[in-house]
Design an enzyme around this catalytic site. Sequence first.
Site, PDB file in Angstrom:
ATOM      1  N   HIS A   1       0.844  -1.202   0.000  1.00  8.36           N
ATOM      2  CA  HIS A   1       0.000   0.000   0.000  1.00  8.36           C
ATOM      3  C   HIS A   1       0.871   1.241   0.000  1.00  8.36           C
ATOM      4  CE1 HIS A   1       0.708  -0.648   4.298  1.00  8.36           C
ATOM      5  NE2 HIS A   1       0.222   0.557   4.573  1.00  8.36           N
TER       6      HIS A   1
ATOM      7  N   HIS B   1       1.447   3.900   1.961  1.00 12.96           N
ATOM      8  CA  HIS B   1       2.013   4.653   3.088  1.00 12.96           C
ATOM      9  C   HIS B   1       3.543   4.722   3.019  1.00 12.96           C
ATOM     10  CE1 HIS B   1      -1.809   4.058   5.722  1.00 12.96           C
ATOM     11  NE2 HIS B   1      -1.873   5.146   4.980  1.00 12.96           N
TER      12      HIS B   1
ATOM     13  N   HIS C   1       6.051   2.142   3.990  1.00 16.01           N
ATOM     14  CA  HIS C   1       6.106   0.911   3.182  1.00 16.01           C
ATOM     15  C   HIS C   1       6.754   1.144   1.820  1.00 16.01           C
ATOM     16  CE1 HIS C   1       3.533  -1.429   5.992  1.00 16.01           C
ATOM     17  NE2 HIS C   1       3.309  -0.189   6.389  1.00 16.01           N
TER      18      HIS C   1
ATOM     19  N   HIS D   1      -7.506  -0.699   5.598  1.00 16.20           N
ATOM     20  CA  HIS D   1      -6.463   0.189   6.141  1.00 16.20           C
ATOM     21  C   HIS D   1      -6.275   1.354   5.166  1.00 16.20           C
ATOM     22  CE1 HIS D   1      -2.708   1.335   8.109  1.00 16.20           C
ATOM     23  NE2 HIS D   1      -2.057   1.233   6.967  1.00 16.20           N
TER      24      HIS D   1
ATOM     25  N   HIS E   1       4.247  -4.670  10.681  1.00 13.80           N
ATOM     26  CA  HIS E   1       4.714  -4.056  11.936  1.00 13.80           C
ATOM     27  C   HIS E   1       4.800  -5.058  13.080  1.00 13.80           C
ATOM     28  CE1 HIS E   1       4.313   0.230  10.693  1.00 13.80           C
ATOM     29  NE2 HIS E   1       3.374  -0.260   9.874  1.00 13.80           N
TER      30      HIS E   1
HETATM   31 FE    FE Z   1       2.580   0.708   8.113  1.00 13.32          FE
HETATM   32 ZN    ZN Z   2       0.062   1.553   6.499  1.00 12.02          ZN
END
Ligand code: FE
Ligand code: ZN
Length: 255
Positions: free
Chosen positions: A67, A69, A72, A125, A182
């Site tokens: 994704h 973010h 990442h 998310h 995570h």
């Molecule tokens: Fe993350």
């Molecule tokens: Zn994320």
Amino acid sequence: HLSDSAVGDMPMPLEIELVPALSDNYVYLIREPVSGAVAVVDPAEAAPVDIALLAKGWEPSLIINTHHHGDHIDGNAELIAKYGCKLVGPTSEKARIPGMDQTVREGDEITIGNERGMVFETPGHTKGHISVHFPGGNALFAGDTLFVLGCGRMFEGTPEEFWTSLEKLRALPDDTMIFCGHEYTQSNAKFALSVDPNNAELKAQAAEIERKRAQGLPTVPARLGDDRKANPFLRADDPSLAASVGQPDNAIAAF
Ligand code: FE
Ligand code: ZN
């Protein structure tokens, strides 16, 4: 090294290295041993990934982003500049993940050498989030959708979308190992115990997690068959959990 510890003596057609990054991210290196092809999953930053690659003598040909973010994708550009690797990510995130060479949707495949990963679209998310399952390696790269004993924060999706995403991942085989984005397991365990205090399996797992973290060991990967018994977000349709959160007949509300 996962091959020496967490994965034990399971036959592992894929070699998977866990690389801690930033404060609590995990980046993964996947090597398909027959071809020697290497992929990097969700490089939060380039430096620790490059150190791990150099230590193994591995050169990546592919980066997989689950994704958009920053924690990442922020290592993408530096690794691409150094190794000339390709970048693959969710089709719906073309606007938010720069430089993708390949985009994938539900049911598409991501190839690392001789190994094929199946792509699941798992929004919740973020709107465009993919999880990738490599059946040959019993490995699921779940990004920030499914965590050990928890799930990602619902930034962009609806409860229905998130629940549908988790149902897809929950259906994978028991022996699937969850490689998530995570190390959140310890705080997830505390939350899980607060909503599901009578779950003996959860209590046993929480004790084991405390022990591992006290020794500075990762809690990732974890076996899906075990997580399914203890992760409240995989158990929202379980009558005992739903009743304990006051939503006896409604998995989505319980979720
Ligand atoms: Fe993350
Ligand atoms: Zn994320």
